[in-house]
Write an enzyme that holds these catalytic residues in place. Structure first.
Site, short mmCIF file in Angstrom:
data_model
loop_
_atom_site.label_atom_id
_atom_site.label_comp_id
_atom_site.label_asym_id
_atom_site.label_seq_id
_atom_site.Cartn_x
_atom_site.Cartn_y
_atom_site.Cartn_z
N SER A 15 4.43 -9.82 6.26
CA SER A 15 3.17 -10.18 7.10
C SER A 15 3.56 -9.81 8.71
CB SER A 15 2.92 -11.34 6.85
OG SER A 15 1.36 -11.54 7.48
N ASP B 149 -10.96 -2.72 -13.96
CA ASP B 149 -9.50 -3.15 -14.58
C ASP B 149 -9.19 -1.92 -15.27
OD1 ASP B 149 -7.37 -4.59 -15.43
OD2 ASP B 149 -8.49 -5.93 -16.29
N ASP C 224 -6.73 1.89 -15.20
CA ASP C 224 -5.33 2.26 -15.50
C ASP C 224 -5.04 2.09 -16.99
OD1 ASP C 224 -5.31 -0.40 -16.02
OD2 ASP C 224 -4.61 -1.05 -14.12
N VAL D 221 -5.16 -0.28 -18.99
CA VAL D 221 -4.83 -1.60 -19.61
C VAL D 221 -5.81 -2.69 -18.89
CG1 VAL D 221 -2.92 -3.32 -19.55
CG2 VAL D 221 -2.31 -0.72 -19.61
N ASP E 75 -5.96 -6.07 -17.87
CA ASP E 75 -4.95 -7.16 -17.63
C ASP E 75 -5.16 -7.98 -16.59
OD1 ASP E 75 -4.24 -5.30 -15.97
OD2 ASP E 75 -2.15 -5.24 -16.49
N ILE F 56 -5.45 -6.59 -13.50
CA ILE F 56 -4.42 -6.11 -12.45
C ILE F 56 -5.21 -4.62 -12.70
CG2 ILE F 56 -2.54 -5.15 -11.59
CD1 ILE F 56 -1.24 -7.40 -13.47
N ASP G 133 -3.86 -7.98 -1.80
CA ASP G 133 -3.35 -8.59 -0.64
C ASP G 133 -4.90 -9.13 0.08
OD1 ASP G 133 -2.94 -9.33 2.20
OD2 ASP G 133 -1.11 -8.19 2.03
N HIS H 12 -0.98 -11.55 -0.79
CA HIS H 12 -0.29 -11.29 0.63
C HIS H 12 1.19 -11.89 0.56
CE1 HIS H 12 0.01 -10.49 4.69
NE2 HIS H 12 0.17 -11.54 4.95
#
Ligand SMILES: *[C@@H]1O[C@H](CO)[C@@H](O)[C@H](O)[C@H]1NC(C)=O
Ligand SMILES: *[C@@H]1O[C@H](CO)[C@@H](O)[C@H](O)[C@H]1NC(C)=O
Ligand SMILES: *[C@@H]1O[C@H](CO)[C@@H](O)[C@H](O)[C@H]1NC(C)=O
Ligand SMILES: *[C@@H]1O[C@H](CO)[C@@H](O)[C@H](O)[C@H]1NC(C)=O
Ligand SMILES: *[C@@H]1O[C@H](CO)[C@@H](O)[C@H](O)[C@H]1NC(C)=O
Ligand SMILES: *[C@@H]1O[C@H](CO)[C@@H](O)[C@H](O)[C@H]1NC(C)=O
Ligand SMILES: *[C@@H]1O[C@H](CO)[C@@H](O)[C@H](O)[C@H]1NC(C)=O
Ligand SMILES: *[C@@H]1O[C@H](CO)[C@@H](O)[C@H](O)[C@H]1NC(C)=O
Length: 531
Positions: free
Chosen positions: A187, A256, A259, A261, A263, A265, A400, A440
């Site tokens: 940071s 989601d 990509d 997948v 998950d 993420i 973040d 973050h």
């Protein structure tokens, strides 16, 4: 048998003597005599497992104690940096000094808080480790008001002073010259690391600069811009935390599986073009489950509109989608963002009553002009650092909630353009890793444990270049072995004792982590593919 016993006794005695002599060397060490006008504020021999407490430490730092992870000599010094400013620095000298390494740790936010967790982390791995208060105590910016010297300390002088003194004192204490110097911070600490590479190319051989607050003046303007965008938490269209849950679900529904997948993420948020209109309220719909057009507008301003200056130039990239659950209690909470508010009040406008809800782009442009102590940290070249053999690693979490991760790529590309080099050439001394699913500096649904900030980020993983970014920078500097990827680990419920949930190997930019086939929790089933 008797001989064996005597041998063991001899080894034990030698060990005890070594420890005793380390202890007495520690207690006899007088660093204050070698640093002009400094005052020794602590000197103690500390054994591994000791729970150190810091009763004098500013309460706002919320660091009342730290458990030492190695036997060490703890030194604290008060060092004047001008006739109206000073730093407090702690130097922890481990009993087992590894390969003559010195490590400095950074700070966060606008704070003056000593990173005790990094002091413990560094010394656990044999680094003589230094950390300082960055020129003032606590998390408030009040100390900056009408004292540019405190701002200079914060911008660069505290870190520069402390690493110079740490190199000198470690060499003196151990009776041999230090070999390599390293930096770790996240940071604001990331900005400090890049700033050191830019301003003092000889200070560090290897720098780990996490989630950096680069282009600092613009970052603080961008952060200040959220309050006018969200409105006060009492305003009619304010989006409350419960509604951010609905929005996050919609972001994931839209992005989601880009990509391949599902998950939670979004592997590469730059591919997610969130369309908030999908949540517009239909007649008869429960309004806690949908958005008014004013709320859709708020979301478009946050996610789909970078911040531009009155001159039409980019101030800061837009926020990346995916961080809603975290940002709802931070930048989106309908209150003044305290860091930006203090920075504008005490550093830029010199007006301790400035109302953050009145932030506008003209104010942001003023910050640009003042650029206190040239704190900007957006270099167009790091050639001097590269030419002395310096190595730099940056990383940025893909979720973040405090600094948009798009700034990581912007920084990289700004440097590539400024130096007129390909990524392959840049990669010879500087590598940037995008950490999917990380908030973050740490935590989040992604594989975020890789030794990036304090001992908690390194618990449960080996101290090896593949898993740990501090070990990786050491290998790059000392063995010329550059990291190809960073293998992040996610523990079940973020609890080491519960075991590993999954691992993912984060790619260096501009490569993109791409799912191939098989179990997505296996890092080998992903590939870094070129852009
Ligand atoms: C050191 O202390 C002396 C006496 O207090 C003072 O005159 C001098 O200016 C100080 N120097 C620095 C660099 O602070
Ligand atoms: C360390 O000491 C403090 C203050 O006595 C206490 O609150 C804290 O729980 C202790 N931490 C550990 C890990 O023992
Ligand atoms: C910061 O706090 C330390 C005690 O932890 C104190 O010695 C030092 O004088 C303080 N520094 C400033 C600038 O107030
Ligand atoms: C502090 O030092 C500056 C020069 O760096 C000088 O202009 C100023 O008069 C000094 N102030 C005091 C109180 O000594
Ligand atoms: C707005 O924020 C203030 C300060 O944190 C808090 O006391 C208040 O409850 C909040 N109001 C709403 C409607 O969330
Ligand atoms: C609307 O949804 C909220 C949250 O899901 C629920 O608490 C509330 O009872 C609902 N209101 C109506 C009128 O159904
Ligand atoms: C506020 O004071 C600082 C020096 O501490 C100066 O650089 C800055 O220009 C001042 N701001 C304004 C708006 O005058
Ligand atoms: C921006 O805000 C400042 C006060 O913070 C005010 O003086 C100025 O007039 C504003 N500018 C515009 C263009 O609204």
């Amino acid at each position: 048998m008797k001989l064996f016993f005597l041998n063991v006794l001899a080894i034990l005695l030698r060990y005890t003597n070594a420890s005793a002599s380390f202890q007495s060397r520690c207690l006899a060490f007088s660093p204050e005599s070698t640093i002009f006008n400094s005052t020794l504020t602590a000197r103690e021999y500390v054994t591994k497992g000791t729970n150190l407490t810091f009763p004098d430490n500013d309460k706002s730092c919320n660091q009342p104690f730290q458990v030492a992870a190695a036997n060490l000599c703890r030194i604290a010094l008060h060092v004047p940096t001008s006739n109206r400013s000073s730093i407090t620095m702690e130097l922890w000298l481990p009993e087992q000094w590894e390969s003559g390494r010195v490590l400095a740790a950074g700070n966060g936010g606008i704070d003056g808080c000593i990173a005790y967790d990094d002091l413990a982390y560094g010394t656990e791995h044999g680094f003589a480790t230094v950390a300082a208060n960055n020129g003032h105590n606590g998390t408030s910016g009040k100390a900056f008001l009408n004292n540019p010297d405190v701002i200079i300390d914060y911008a660069y002088r505290s870190l520069h002073t402390s690493i110079l003194q740490a190199k000198k004192l470690a060499s003196l204490f151990y009776g041999q010259k230090y070999q390599k110097s390293y930096y770790i911070g996240c940071s604001l600490g990331g900005r400090q690391g890049i700033g050191a590479a830019d301003r003092y190319p000889d200070d560090f051989d290897g720098i780990v600069a996490g989630s950096p607050a680069s282009d600092f003046n613009h970052l603080y303007a961008w952060r200040a811009s959220f309050y006018p965008i969200t409105g006060k938490n009492t305003s009619a269209d304010f989006i409350n935390a419960a509604k951010w849950v609905v929005i996050h679900d919609e972001v994931l529904r839209q992005c989601d599986t880009l990509d391949g997948v599902k998950d939670g993420i979004i592997e590469d948020p730059s591919l997610c073009h969130f369309r908030p209109e999908a949540l517009l309220c239909q007649s008869g719909q429960n309004t806690s489950q949908c958005l008014s057009s004013a709320q859709v507008e708020i979301l478009n301003r946050i996610y789909n509109s970078p911040l531009y200056g009155t001159d039409g130039k980019l101030i800061y990239p837009a926020m990346q989608p995916g961080n809603e659950l975290k940002a709802s209690t931070g930048l989106y909470n309908g209150l003044a963002w305290p860091l930006s508010q203090d920075w504008y009040r005490y550093v830029l406008l010199n007006d301790s009553t400035w109302d953050a809800s009145t932030f506008n782009i003209s104010t942001a442009m003023l910050a640009d002009q003042i650029n206190p102590s040239n704190i900007r940290t957006f270099p167009t070249t790091l050639a001097p650092f590269a030419s002395v053999g310096g190595k730099l690693i940056t990383f940025h979490g893909g979720q973040d909630q405090q600094i948009t991760s798009f700034q990581g790529a912007r920084f990289y590309n700004n440097l590539a353009r400024g130096m007129s080099v390909s990524s392959a050439s840049l990669d010879e001394f500087y590598r940037f890793f995008r950490i999917s699913g990380m908030f973050h500096c740490g935590s989040g649904p992604g594989a975020w444990v890789f030794g990036q900030a304090g001992a908690a980020s390194a618990a449960g993983i080996p101290f090896e270049a593949e898993n740990n970014v501090l070990a990786a920078i050491v290998d790059w500097v000392e063995k010329g072995k550059a990291p190809e990827g960073i293998l992040g680990t996610k523990f079940v419920d973020d609890t080491v004792a519960k075991g590993v949930s999954f691992q993912r190997r984060h790619c260096r930019y501009p490569f993109r982590n791409t799912y191939v086939s098989g179990d997505a929790k296996e890092p080998g089933n992903w590939q870094c593919r070129g852009v």
